[in-house]
Design an enzyme around this catalytic site. Sequence first.
Site, PDB file in Angstrom:
ATOM      1  N   ARG A   1     -16.771  -0.227  -1.536  1.00  0.00           N
ATOM      2  CA  ARG A   1     -15.751   0.854  -2.014  1.00  0.00           C
ATOM      3  C   ARG A   1     -16.625   2.210  -2.040  1.00  0.00           C
ATOM      4  O   ARG A   1     -16.193   2.858  -2.944  1.00  0.00           O
ATOM      5  CB  ARG A   1     -15.176   0.398  -3.509  1.00  0.00           C
ATOM      6  CG  ARG A   1     -14.748  -0.965  -3.783  1.00  0.00           C
ATOM      7  CD  ARG A   1     -13.704  -1.395  -2.850  1.00  0.00           C
ATOM      8  NE  ARG A   1     -12.719  -2.424  -3.231  1.00  0.00           N
ATOM      9  CZ  ARG A   1     -12.829  -3.548  -3.526  1.00  0.00           C
ATOM     10  NH1 ARG A   1     -13.903  -4.067  -3.018  1.00  0.00           N
ATOM     11  NH2 ARG A   1     -11.817  -4.385  -4.014  1.00  0.00           N
ATOM     12  N   GLY A   2     -17.323   2.160  -1.150  1.00  0.00           N
ATOM     13  CA  GLY A   2     -18.104   3.433  -1.010  1.00  0.00           C
ATOM     14  C   GLY A   2     -19.560   3.385  -1.657  1.00  0.00           C
ATOM     15  O   GLY A   2     -20.280   4.590  -1.036  1.00  0.00           O
TER      16      GLY A   2
ATOM     17  N   LEU B   1     -18.463  -1.855   2.909  1.00  0.00           N
ATOM     18  CA  LEU B   1     -19.414  -0.622   2.140  1.00  0.00           C
ATOM     19  C   LEU B   1     -19.239  -0.603   0.779  1.00  0.00           C
ATOM     20  O   LEU B   1     -19.480   0.446  -0.293  1.00  0.00           O
ATOM     21  CB  LEU B   1     -18.952   0.820   2.595  1.00  0.00           C
ATOM     22  CG  LEU B   1     -19.148   0.913   4.301  1.00  0.00           C
ATOM     23  CD1 LEU B   1     -18.768   2.281   4.518  1.00  0.00           C
ATOM     24  CD2 LEU B   1     -20.591   0.839   4.414  1.00  0.00           C
TER      25      LEU B   1
ATOM     26  N   TYR C   1       0.830  -1.000   0.107  1.00  0.00           N
ATOM     27  CA  TYR C   1       0.021  -0.160   0.286  1.00  0.00           C
ATOM     28  C   TYR C   1       0.901   1.258  -0.088  1.00  0.00           C
ATOM     29  O   TYR C   1       1.648   1.697   1.041  1.00  0.00           O
ATOM     30  CB  TYR C   1      -0.875  -0.011   1.172  1.00  0.00           C
ATOM     31  CG  TYR C   1      -1.731  -1.156   1.430  1.00  0.00           C
ATOM     32  CD1 TYR C   1      -2.315  -1.691   0.259  1.00  0.00           C
ATOM     33  CD2 TYR C   1      -2.729  -1.348   2.456  1.00  0.00           C
ATOM     34  CE1 TYR C   1      -3.082  -2.733   0.276  1.00  0.00           C
ATOM     35  CE2 TYR C   1      -3.723  -2.123   2.601  1.00  0.00           C
ATOM     36  CZ  TYR C   1      -3.949  -2.854   1.531  1.00  0.00           C
ATOM     37  OH  TYR C   1      -4.920  -3.913   1.628  1.00  0.00           O
TER      38      TYR C   1
END
Length: 320
Positions: free
Chosen positions: A208-209, A206, A56
């Site tokens: 990815r939103g 969620l 990341y």
Amino acid sequence: MDMRQLGGAGPRVSAIGLGCMGMSGMYGPADEAESIATIHAALDAGITLLDTGDFYGMGHNELLIREALRGRPREGVQISVKFGALRDPGNGWGGYDARPAAVKNFLAYSLRRLGTEYIDIYRPARLDPNVPIEETIGAIAEMVQAGYVRQIGLSEVGAETIRRAHAVHPIVDLQIEYSLFSRGIEAAILPACRELGIGITAYGVLSRGLLGGHWSRTQANASDFRAFSPRFQDENLDQNLALVEALRAIAEEKGATVAQTAIGWVLARGEDIVPLVGARRRERLSEALGALDLTFSDAEMARIEQAVPAGAVAGDRYNT
């Protein structure tokens, strides 16, 4: 904070964990000071599980966590690290490497970046098609014996691979996407984990939103991978946002937000499931924590699943 057990012999962790990936650019630019403040707020609220990956931000996320934990007791937090994804200087992806020598190499760098003597849960990010899972898990098991790793986890693998890995060394949890929009694990993977006493750390709760209740058509930017995801494109997005609105109607009856209802649904699916929330800001973290106060009757769970039926999401299917 409620606590949950990861695996039969695994650690007790907070009922919600903090996924830190979005703090290192995967969803577009992030404010580092706000990211650290969000990690501090999570720890102060009783969250003990921090999830990261050594790839990341090419190590940025681990360095960020190190800074956020500075001055705090190491034993008060569990750090979960994924490894194996290969990156290049242009932010590209180059496959996976889970050879035993690579396992130990990745681990050495993670320990140094995190500034810790051990990692609580260490896991390959994906299955390396060129390396038997037994060899990868065997190498991590050696690091458990040496004291550099406390527990072994898996990520993004199927039931057969889970069984083979667990036969080499006890696996405490599988990290995989699970949400109202992504229920594929219910057929074979979740039953296998429950048979073997393996917990689930669910990311993407969620979607990815999308299930956050705040998404708009123009929100993603060019540095945000969602700008290229089929779930967020054209007619697919329209269909998926219609599902969100159906969920919103139920959430409002409970006095909750869409995000809280979506997270609460995952929490209610079993005490062996720990949702990872990817909050990058304190306000989103605070909203997510409100899910802990929700309870659903069987009838309410049925209504939620009727509003957002399994397989109803339009676009790509993660983890298939």
